[in-house]
Motif scaffolding. Structure first.
Motif, PDB file in Angstrom:
ATOM      1  N   TRP A 288       3.028  -5.602  -3.239  1.00 42.84           N
ATOM      2  CA  TRP A 288       1.760  -5.958  -3.868  1.00 42.84           C
ATOM      3  C   TRP A 288       1.333  -7.392  -3.587  1.00 42.84           C
TER       4      TRP A 288
ATOM      5  N   ARG B 253      -0.300 -10.059  -1.431  1.00 42.87           N
ATOM      6  CA  ARG B 253      -1.230 -10.157  -0.300  1.00 42.87           C
ATOM      7  C   ARG B 253      -0.917 -11.322   0.631  1.00 42.87           C
TER       8      ARG B 253
ATOM      9  N   TYR C 142       6.263   4.501  -5.166  1.00 39.66           N
ATOM     10  CA  TYR C 142       5.789   4.214  -3.804  1.00 39.66           C
ATOM     11  C   TYR C 142       6.174   5.303  -2.802  1.00 39.66           C
TER      12      TYR C 142
ATOM     13  N   TRP D 117       1.245   4.389  -0.564  1.00 31.29           N
ATOM     14  CA  TRP D 117       0.416   4.703  -1.735  1.00 31.29           C
ATOM     15  C   TRP D 117       1.315   4.940  -2.939  1.00 31.29           C
ATOM     16  N   LEU D 118       0.737   4.941  -4.133  1.00 33.99           N
ATOM     17  CA  LEU D 118       1.504   5.041  -5.369  1.00 33.99           C
ATOM     18  C   LEU D 118       1.148   6.295  -6.151  1.00 33.99           C
TER      19      LEU D 118
ATOM     20  N   GLN E 205       1.098   1.335 -11.649  1.00 37.98           N
ATOM     21  CA  GLN E 205       0.386   2.187 -10.705  1.00 37.98           C
ATOM     22  C   GLN E 205      -0.846   1.508 -10.107  1.00 37.98           C
ATOM     23  N   ASP E 206      -1.244   0.367 -10.667  1.00 37.71           N
ATOM     24  CA  ASP E 206      -2.371  -0.375 -10.105  1.00 37.71           C
ATOM     25  C   ASP E 206      -1.939  -1.477  -9.143  1.00 37.71           C
ATOM     26  N   ASP E 207      -0.626  -1.597  -8.905  1.00 39.11           N
ATOM     27  CA  ASP E 207      -0.128  -2.595  -7.951  1.00 39.11           C
ATOM     28  C   ASP E 207      -0.287  -2.075  -6.529  1.00 39.11           C
ATOM     29  N   THR E 208      -1.513  -1.961  -6.102  1.00 39.64           N
ATOM     30  CA  THR E 208      -1.838  -1.371  -4.813  1.00 39.64           C
ATOM     31  C   THR E 208      -1.108  -2.081  -3.679  1.00 39.64           C
TER      32      THR E 208
ATOM     33  N   GLN F 172      -0.361  -4.028  -0.531  1.00 37.52           N
ATOM     34  CA  GLN F 172      -1.191  -4.932   0.267  1.00 37.52           C
ATOM     35  C   GLN F 172      -0.784  -4.952   1.737  1.00 37.52           C
TER      36      GLN F 172
ATOM     37  N   ARG G 224      -2.607  11.347  -8.119  1.00 39.50           N
ATOM     38  CA  ARG G 224      -3.537  11.120  -9.230  1.00 39.50           C
ATOM     39  C   ARG G 224      -4.309  12.391  -9.568  1.00 39.50           C
TER      40      ARG G 224
END
Length: 533
Positions: free
Chosen positions: A71, A73, A103, A110-111, A128-131, A133, A164
């Motif tokens: 996560w 960047r 992951y 993707w998660l 789950q929002d830790d996309t 990077q 999801r």
């Protein structure tokens, strides 16, 4: 924090007998140098440091690693490989904390949704929002550019059909899939030729809620490691890990497999978090077949935090706990091991705290990195992976509290302090500089030797390196007083060079000539010595 409180140690960006002598016997130790100010009236007496001709552990060449969460960047910056090389770091860990168990490496990464709900006790943020990077490929290519090996955590918590659109539910559980892990090994080592040797099954799985009532964790409570398995016990984790190991090694028999072990303090194992850890470890390692299937255990070392080391003095003194705790780990592993198969220990995460702490960017934090990691390695840990290369600042009110070696160039959320925000992204913190001292001492690995010091605030370590050099590391933990010392070594040596760092230095300083005999307050040095012929 109350030691009996069980917490999930996740890091989130958003929640953020001879003196050194020539063959002639001429002493090479000089008087006080620029490293230490003139002695004051209250300067402590000279401390004797004795290095014995007694090995305590073998240290591999790739013993120093760093965590690089997906996560982050800033990991994709062009200067990342150079900064890793210059720090001397030899292993990168593909580890993002809790999101590891959500992951999936395919399609750039993707998660899955979190089986414990979107906030999972995190108080407004979500794993789950830790996309991601960057992709696994970008990670591997960066490691190769930096000349570093790799360690990868595979998803134990959720399977590839857990999306999801079709999430895991109590009626339709979708736990981690050994075949997906095997596919990852095939992609990494067969298809792409990345030669990833070390693979860990899950991440901090002992915090999956196995010892709590079922059901979601209330917002603001303690987060649980994402795990959609119906049975979350350590025995179930062990049985499933055997399946993972068999599937992954069928693809590449040369890889090493690790599982999550929870280190406990044997002096406190009758209650609280230490009792929980002991129960997990004994059940895990006692499961038939596990010891044959795995090659190492992954322990996360945040002992100072759990011990309540709230002051700098307590933090720097906490390294004394390393030996008894690691001895307990070794006893458990030896009890479980089968003949001719010794299970290794990797400290896959370590820092002074798993959460933001204003001491992270101080001299005390930097000296802790050096002293603690050497203490782990000389007590049988084969690899130490600091958390992290980049992390980001913590919440307002705790200073920057950045767990990274490098600045993310950000401000903590709701920042209102008159203190400026972090320096520009990529700026090395003090911990980066002492990481250089650590890797200087450990270049090429070697053999850790037994060392004694006559002062609790003057720590000392010694490594016999493969190139023949003896590296002696001395750390002054006193914030006010310089400390004079003498070295007693198992042979005659001459000084190659000395590398030192002290509070306020922008980078380590290299000295040639006689070795210093004193250290300034809050400073450290690596004395590299060659044997006299």
């Amino acid at each position: 924090m109350d030691k009996t409180t069980i917490v999930n140690t996740e890091r989130k960006r958003l929640s953020s007998k001879r003196i050194v002598a020539l063959a002639t016997g001429t002493a090479l130790l000089a008087g006080p140098t620029a490293l230490a100010p003139a002695a004051r009236a209250d300067t402590p007496p000279q401390v004797s440091i004795t290095v014995q001709d007694q090995a305590t552990a073998n240290v591999p060449a790739g013993a120093v690693g760093i965590n690089t969460p997906f996560w982050d960047r800033d990991f994709t910056r062009r200067d990342t490989p150079r900064l890793i090389r210059e720090a001397g770091i030899t292993t990168l860990s593909f580890n993002a904390g809790g999101p590891d168990d959500l992951y999936h490496f395919q399609n750039g990464g993707w998660l899955s949704p979190d089986p414990y709900g979107p906030y999972n006790g995190l108080g407004g943020t979500a794993y789950q929002d830790d996309t991601p990077q960057f992709s696994f490929d970008r990670f591997a290519q960066t490691a190769q550019a930096a000349g570093a090996g790799m360690l990868v955590h595979v998803n134990y918590g959720t399977g590839p059909t857990d999306t999801r659109e079709h999430p895991s539910t109590d009626a339709d559980l979708k736990p981690g899939d050994p075949q997906e892990a095997a596919d990852w090994v095939r992609y990494a080592n067969v298809t792409r030729g990345y030669h990833v040797r070390d693979w860990v099954i899950g991440e901090e799985t002992y915090l999956n809620g196995w010892n709590k009532p079922s059901g979601p964790t209330p917002p603001g409570g303690n987060a649980r490691e994402p795990d959609a398995h119906p049975d979350k016990s350590p025995e179930a984790y062990a049985r499933n890990s055997i399946e993972y190991a068999n599937a992954m090694k069928a693809v590449d028999p040369d890889i090493r497999i690790g599982v999550e072990l929870f280190p406990y303090d044997p002096a406190k194992a009758g209650a609280g978090v230490d009792l929980m850890a002991k129960q997990w470890d004994e059940a895990l390692l006692g499961t038939p077949g596990l010891a044959q299937a795995i090659d190492f255990v992954d322990v996360h070392w945040y002992h100072a935090f759990f011990a309540g080391a709230t002051t700098e003095a307590k933090l720097l003194a906490d390294t004394a706990a390393t030996a008894p705790v690691m001895a307990a780990v070794r006893t458990e592993l030896d009890r479980a091991s089968v003949p001719d198969h010794r299970i290794a220990v990797v400290a896959g995460e370590t820092n002074l705290s798993p959460y933001g702490d204003p001491r992270q960017q101080t001299a005390a934090g930097a000296l802790y990195l050096l002293d603690s990691n050497l203490s782990l390695l000389e007590n049988g840990v084969s690899q130490v992976d600091w958390w992290a290369l980049y992390n980001g600042p913590w919440a307002a009110g705790s200073g920057w509290g950045d767990l990274g070696l490098l600045s993310s160039g950000e401000c903590p959320a709701n920042w209102s302090s008159p203190q400026p925000c972090e320096p520009p992204v990529g700026t090395p913190f003090a911990t980066y500089q002492t990481m250089k001292l650590l890797t200087t001492a450990l270049k090429g690995g070697g053999t850790a030797l037994a060392v004694s010091s006559g002062s609790p605030t003057l720590a000392a370590h010694a490594i016999q390196r493969p190139d023949g050099a003896l590296a002696v590391v001395v750390v002054n933990k006193d914030p006010q007083l310089s400390q004079q010392f003498s070295l007693d070594l198992p042979g005659s040596y001459h000084v190659r060079r000395t590398v030192s760092w002290q509070q306020g230095d922008g980078k380590p300083t290299v000295h040639h000539g006689p070795a210093p005999t004193a250290l300034a307050p809050y400073s450290a040095m690596v004395i590299l010595l060659d044997p006299c012929q």
